[in-house]
Design an enzyme around this catalytic site. Structure first.
Site, PDB file in Angstrom:
ATOM      1  N   LYS A 177       3.897 -10.131   2.715  1.00 43.15           N
ATOM      2  CA  LYS A 177       3.995  -8.994   1.803  1.00 43.15           C
ATOM      3  C   LYS A 177       3.596  -9.388   0.380  1.00 43.15           C
ATOM      4  O   LYS A 177       3.058  -8.571  -0.371  1.00 43.15           O
ATOM      5  CB  LYS A 177       5.425  -8.461   1.831  1.00 43.15           C
TER       6      LYS A 177
ATOM      7  N   GLU B  48      11.165   1.746  -1.920  1.00 39.84           N
ATOM      8  CA  GLU B  48      12.380   1.180  -1.344  1.00 39.84           C
ATOM      9  C   GLU B  48      13.649   1.670  -2.051  1.00 39.84           C
ATOM     10  O   GLU B  48      14.606   2.070  -1.380  1.00 39.84           O
ATOM     11  CB  GLU B  48      12.288  -0.354  -1.352  1.00 39.84           C
TER      12      GLU B  48
ATOM     13  N   ASP C 145      11.190  -0.421   7.315  1.00 44.43           N
ATOM     14  CA  ASP C 145      11.275  -1.280   6.131  1.00 44.43           C
ATOM     15  C   ASP C 145      10.443  -2.516   6.455  1.00 44.43           C
ATOM     16  O   ASP C 145      10.823  -3.332   7.291  1.00 44.43           O
ATOM     17  CB  ASP C 145      12.741  -1.655   5.873  1.00 44.43           C
TER      18      ASP C 145
ATOM     19  N   ASP D 148      18.282  -4.834  -5.766  1.00 42.15           N
ATOM     20  CA  ASP D 148      17.783  -5.296  -4.465  1.00 42.15           C
ATOM     21  C   ASP D 148      17.477  -6.789  -4.512  1.00 42.15           C
ATOM     22  O   ASP D 148      16.469  -7.212  -5.082  1.00 42.15           O
ATOM     23  CB  ASP D 148      16.526  -4.487  -4.093  1.00 42.15           C
TER      24      ASP D 148
END
Ligand code: ADP
Ligand code: MG
Length: 618
Positions: free
Chosen positions: A87, A187, A23, A211
């Site tokens: 990211k 994800e 991850d 999330d």
């Protein structure tokens, strides 16, 4: 020859090298594996330290690089050289992020706004791909240290909304770190796998994956059917997460300690120290109802109630996103079968309660929310390693699939990155009168001309009954089943004749070949476009020549000699210019021919129409 390895830490034999799940998060990253003994997905960690590695890179004096917790500590002391949230920059140009310029405490280069961003540290420039690869390198070496074996293969997760460029950038980062990235998975898909949702064949479910991480919020609505995860909708806020909870606490702490907010902001070190303190307080408040502590020599106390009051509007914002995602998927909350909680910030009780209330059901929160994505990636890795034969492989097509049409052009039926199983169909027709067969050539690749792509198969559809050109309706359909086998079917719809062949597209192509083909399609894009235009012009000219010749042959009796002569000479010059590389010349000769034939074609058309009208009652 098959390699047999021994895992020194467990003493067990490993027939295949282990594939890890990673991850790669905005705030934290981690590695998970299927434990060789317990067969359970397990997040890797050293003894009693955390499995989470902060996604933060620090560049020291002589460019020595630190990643993780120690780099996070340097956010305070050395903001210009401490890179966080990489990211967010993956696959982005400066234009994409310029409104958020103040978010980044380090230098994001803005010299050429259309190009991909670069980050300047000292006198060196780094791309987000390079920076991500530094995080992945750290994860890889940690994993190798813990497992005492080489780690070279990985499955990496990305947000469901990541586009091709962002996925490719993630892949590249993996490769730079010395990892063979076997698959990039979403994800939310990984999170549901971790809860065992979607692992059974024939399972059909609609799920919501909520999330809430450090700086981002994502809600994804997924439909699971036969092991295929389909993203029905995504929504969220790319600047909403636990960091905002921290900011609420920073304000509260300032208020309680009578530290002036402006003074604090001017003092970068103090600001960062309070920020870290706030995060600590927040975590305490996930299990305690009051926290007492000190910062900058000042004591303070904060209650859970005060904290919840401060973040209520942020939590409400996430619920608005959930409503929108449901609306986009055309679903009501009662049609959601499962709700999965992901991200460290879902540990905050108010978040859990609010989400549970909104969806009106108990949410999945048994697994560590900050590990669940990596755990799912490990499950996917295990399936890929072939250890889990009863489960389906979830796959996408690496390259576009299509057939050759007139002039050697590639006609794509299934674009690359389509989820499998998938199907597509399109109708074609014959070019010649009475044409009895049609050749179907199947190609794989991204280029406009089939000669640059890879031929997978070729067959003839024979037995087409005699019909004028353009009349037969040949439907070509592609079906890729869950095993990645492509079935190509050609069927002439008027007569019903058909032919089917089976092709195995992914065999024989290495990842590298796929990448080379993609690269070639990008570097040759403008060249290809020109060629396609030329081929299309030629095809049009050939058709025009054929129909015109046929037309004069048939209608000689109604045409003046001069008309026939002029047409013939226009046909000649069009034929001559055909072999040139000049599409504009071809077009202007087509035009010229048109000019000549138009008047008599119209005249004859009128005759034909008036003939057919005669005898008809109006
Ligand atoms: P990302 O997916 O963005 O990389 P994570 O899922 O690791 O991030 O979530 C990180 C966020 O979770 C941080 O804001 C962190 O402070 C928060 N967090 C971690 N533990 C807790 C906790 N016990 N209570 C509340 N928030 C927490
Ligand atoms: Mg995350």
């Amino acid at each position: 020859m098959a390699k047999i390895g021994i895992n020194i830490s467990t003493g067990s034999l490993q027939k295949e090298e282990m594939i890890v799940g990673i991850d790669l998060g905005t705030t934290n990253s981690l590695v998970a594996i299927i434990h060789p003994e317990s067969k359970k997905p397990t997040a890797l960690k050293e003894h009693d330290s955390s499995s989470l590695v902060p996604s933060i890179v620090h560049f020291g004096e002589s460019n020595q690089i630190t990643v993780g917790e120690s780099a996070k500590g340097l956010l305070v002391a050395d903001p210009e050289n401490t890179i966080f949230s990489v990211k967010r920059l993956m696959g982005k140009s400066f234009n994409d992020i310029k409104d958020r310029g103040s978010f980044f405490t380090y230098k994001v280069i803005d010299d050429d706004t259309e190009r991909l961003v670069k980050i300047q540290v000292g006198d060196r420039f780094y791309s987000p791909v390079e920076l991500s690869s530094l995080i992945l390198k750290e994860l890889k070496s940690r994993a190798e240290h813990i497992l005492k074996t080489a780690v070279t293969k990985a499955v990496i997760t990305v947000p469901a909304y990541f586009n091709d460029a962002q996925r490719q950038a993630t892949r590249d980062a993996g490769r730079l770190a010395g990892l063979d990235v076997l698959r990039i998975i979403n994800e939310p898909t990984a999170a549901s796998l971790a809860y065992g949702i979607g692992l059974k064949k024939e399972e059909e479910k609609t799920i919501a994956v909520y999330d809430l991480g450090g700086g981002t919020f994502d809600i994804s609505i997924l439909k699971i059917n036969n092991g295929i995860f389909e993203v029905l909708s995504t929504n969220g806020d790319t600047y909403l997460g636990g960091d905002d909870f921290d900011q609420v606490l920073v304000k509260l702490i300032c208020k309680k300690t009578a530290i002036d907010e402006n003074t604090m902001r001017a003092d970068k070190s103090l600001a960062q120290a309070i920020r870290l303190k706030a995060e600590w307080v927040k975590k305490q408040l996930s299990s305690a109802s009051i926290v007492a502590d000190m910062v900058d020599g000042e004591k303070f106390e904060i209650t859970k109630q005060e904290f919840e009051k401060g973040i209520q509007h942020l939590v409400d914002k996430t619920i608005t996103c959930c409503s929108q995602a449901l609306k986009d998927a055309n679903l009501g909350t009662d049609q959601i079968d499962e709700v999965v909680m992901v991200g460290g910030s879902t540990r905050t009780p108010l978040v859990k309660e609010t989400v549970s209330k909104f969806f009106n059901r108990k949410v999945h929160d048994d697994l560590n929310p900050d590990e669940v994505v990596a755990l799912g990636a490990a499950i996917q890795a295990d399936i890929l390693a072939g250890n889990n034969k009863e489960f389906l492989l979830l796959d996408i097509t690496p390259l576009s699939l299509g057939i050759e049409t007139m002039g050697g052009l590639m006609d794509v039926l299934i674009p690359r990155n389509s989820k499998i199983p998938t199907k597509a169909a399109r109708q074609y027709t014959t070019q010649k009168d009475g044409q009895p067969s049609m050749r179907i050539s199947v190609f794989q690749g991204e280029r406009d001309l089939v000669q640059h792509n890879r031929k997978l198969a070729e067959f003839n559809l024979t037995g087409i009954p005699g019909m004028p050109a353009g009349l037969p309706k040949v439907e070509v359909s592609f079906l890729i089943n869950a095993d990645g086998i492509l079935l190509v079917k050609a069927k002439e719809l008027r007569s019903g004749i058909e032919q089917v062949i089976e092709v195995k597209p992914q065999y024989g192509l290495t990842d590298e070949e796929v990448e080379n083909m993609l690269l070639a399609s990008i570097t040759n894009a403008s060249e290809d476009m020109k060629l396609r235009a030329l081929v299309e012009a030629r095809t049009e000219a050939i058709q025009m020549i054929e129909t015109t010749q046929k037309f004069i042959e048939k209608n000689k009796a109604f045409l003046e000699n001069e008309e026939i002569e002029n047409t013939k000479s226009a046909l000649d010059s069009l034929t001559k210019v055909l072999s040139s590389e000049d599409k504009d010349a071809i077009h202007s000769h087509i035009e010229a021919l048109n000019e000549i034939s138009k008047p008599y074609a119209e005249r004859l058309m009128d005759i034909a129409i008036s003939k057919s009208m005669k005898g008809k009652k109006v």
